[in-house]
Scaffold this active site. Sequence first.
Site: not given
Length: 148
Positions: A65, A114, A137
């Site tokens: 992330c 996340c 995606c």
Amino acid sequence: MLNWNDVIRFANHGNPAPQKRVEKTDAEWKALLSPDAYAITREKGTERPHSSEMCGLFEPGTYECVCCGTPLFDANEKFNSTSGWPSFTQPIAVENVGHHKDSSYGMIRVETTCNVCDAHLGHVFPDGPAPSGLRYCINALALKKVDV
């Protein structure tokens, strides 16, 4: 291995608890991120398809992330979906990626975030390769590639 039924269950009934949480103010996120990364991760934006070279990178490593550094995807789960965004078949850990029902823009999809800092990542679809059939995606600007 996650499958589409797992994704729908998480989207409808909640995600596994992450091992930690990262929370910051909007001002702190803006100071940490580029304007484009902020727009995507904190304001649920989407980058233009085929706007990143990350789609064509398949070297070993992990994708974290960009906001909090949580490991999200392994390069071994990445595939060329030709969608215009980096695509993966599985997250590194089920508790690291959140799944949420998204009914924006007149359609129903499953948004991925996340699960540690709530950064918008992209969406997951049931049209990926076997054996999971999943296609995560993901916006390239939501990810940071870490080589091994």
